[in-house]
Design an enzyme around this catalytic site. Structure first.
Site, PDB file in Angstrom:
ATOM      1  CB  SER A   1     -25.283   5.984  58.346  1.00  0.00           C
ATOM      2  OG  SER A   1     -25.850   5.118  57.698  1.00  0.00           O
TER       3      SER A   1
ATOM      4  CE  LYS B   1     -29.784   5.178  55.186  1.00  0.00           C
ATOM      5  NZ  LYS B   1     -29.733   6.015  55.589  1.00  0.00           N
ATOM      6  CB  SER B   2     -26.925   7.175  49.809  1.00  0.00           C
ATOM      7  OG  SER B   2     -28.635   6.817  50.613  1.00  0.00           O
TER       8      SER B   2
ATOM      9  CB  ALA C   1     -34.733   9.711  42.950  1.00  0.00           C
TER      10      ALA C   1
ATOM     11  CB  SER D   1     -37.658  11.263  47.250  1.00  0.00           C
ATOM     12  OG  SER D   1     -37.026  11.833  45.443  1.00  0.00           O
TER      13      SER D   1
ATOM     14  CG  HIS E   1     -29.357  11.692  47.806  1.00  0.00           C
ATOM     15  ND1 HIS E   1     -28.859  10.428  47.644  1.00  0.00           N
ATOM     16  CD2 HIS E   1     -28.600  12.053  49.207  1.00  0.00           C
ATOM     17  CE1 HIS E   1     -29.194   9.673  49.215  1.00  0.00           C
ATOM     18  NE2 HIS E   1     -28.970  11.566  49.972  1.00  0.00           N
TER      19      HIS E   1
ATOM     20  NE  ARG F   1     -28.314  10.892  41.001  1.00  0.00           N
ATOM     21  CZ  ARG F   1     -29.444  11.291  41.685  1.00  0.00           C
ATOM     22  NH1 ARG F   1     -29.589  11.111  42.560  1.00  0.00           N
ATOM     23  NH2 ARG F   1     -30.321  11.944  40.792  1.00  0.00           N
TER      24      ARG F   1
ATOM     25  CD  GLU G   1     -38.090  12.570  39.704  1.00  0.00           C
ATOM     26  OE1 GLU G   1     -39.543  13.013  39.887  1.00  0.00           O
ATOM     27  OE2 GLU G   1     -37.153  14.123  39.628  1.00  0.00           O
TER      28      GLU G   1
END
Length: 186
Positions: free
Chosen positions: A20, A22-23, A41, A43, A59, A63, A71
Site C-alpha cells: 500500500s 506504508k513503509s 528491520a 525480518s 527496502h 533508505r 536487525e
C-alpha cells in the site's frame, strides 16, 4: 502534504495492507523528522528465499546511506530501551514480521512480551515510528496459526495505536491520518 514529526508525536503508527505504501510513508516521516534515524528491520534473512531477499533489497535501496540499520527479529523492547534517546528517530518495520518471529509463544508468554513492549514505549524518550500490516480485513484464516497471527496482530496494533499519535492508514497509495479523522475507542 507531509507532516513533520514534532515532540508531540513521539510515537507514530503507520498501518495498511500489503504493497500500500506504508513503509514508504514511514520512511518519508523519518527522513523529514530532522533527526538521526535508526532503522530496525524485524525480518530474518532466509538465504534460500530469493523473493524475500529481493523485497529486503528494495527496502534497503530506498533508505538513505546515513541511516543506521539494526536487525532485531525478536528482542524489540530491549533494543528500543537501549537505543532510544532524544534527537533520534527510530523506524520499526514491521510489527507483523516481528510478531511472526514470536508466534510460537503461548498466550501467557505473548501477553508478557506485549506488556513489556508497551511499558518500554511509555518510558522511551526518542521518536519511534512503527509500520504494521493490516491482516484482519479479509476472510477468517482457515488454520489456527493464521487466526492466531491475525488476532495477535490486531491486538498489538490496537495497543500501540492507543498510545501513538498520529496513527496513519495507508491504502492504495493514499495516506489517511486516523488521529484527525477518527475517534479512538476506550
Amino acid at each position: 502534504m507531509i507532516e513533520p514529526l514534532t515532540p508531540l508525536s513521539r510515537l507514530v503508527l503507520v498501518t495498511g495492507p500489503a504493497r500500500s505504501g506504508k513503509s514508504e510513508w514511514a520512511e518519508t516521516l523519518a527522513q523529514n523528522s530532522g533527526q538521526s534515524v535508526i532503522y530496525i528491520a524485524t525480518s530474518r534473512l532466509d538465504s534460500t528465499d530469493t523473493e524475500w531477499q529481493n523485497r529486503i533489497q528494495k527496502h534497503q535501496r530506498r533508505r538513505p546511506p546515513e541511516w543506521k540499520t539494526l536487525e532485531v527479529p525478536v528482542e524489540l523492547a530491549a533494543t528500543l530501551q537501549q537505543i532510544s534517546q532524544p534527537n533520534t528517530c527510530i523506524l520499526v518495520d514491521s510489527l507483523g514480521t516481528w510478531l511472526a518471529n514470536l508466534l510460537e509463544q503461548d498466550d501467557e508468554g505473548w501477553q508478557q512480551i506485549l506488556e513489556g513492549l508497551i511499558t518500554t514505549l511509555n518510558q522511551t524518550s526518542g521518536q519511534i515510528i512503527f509500520v504494521a500490516e493490516e491482516t484482519g480485513w479479509g476472510v477468517v484464516p482457515a488454520y489456527p496459526m493464521g487466526r492466531l497471527f491475525r488476532d495477535r496482530l490486531g491486538i498489538l496494533t490496537r495497543n500501540i495505536g492507543a498510545i501513538a499519535n498520529p496513527v496513519y492508514l495507508v491504502t492504495a497509495g493514499y495516506v489517511l491520518n486516523l488521529s484527525q479523522l477518527g475517534s479512538p475507542l476506550n
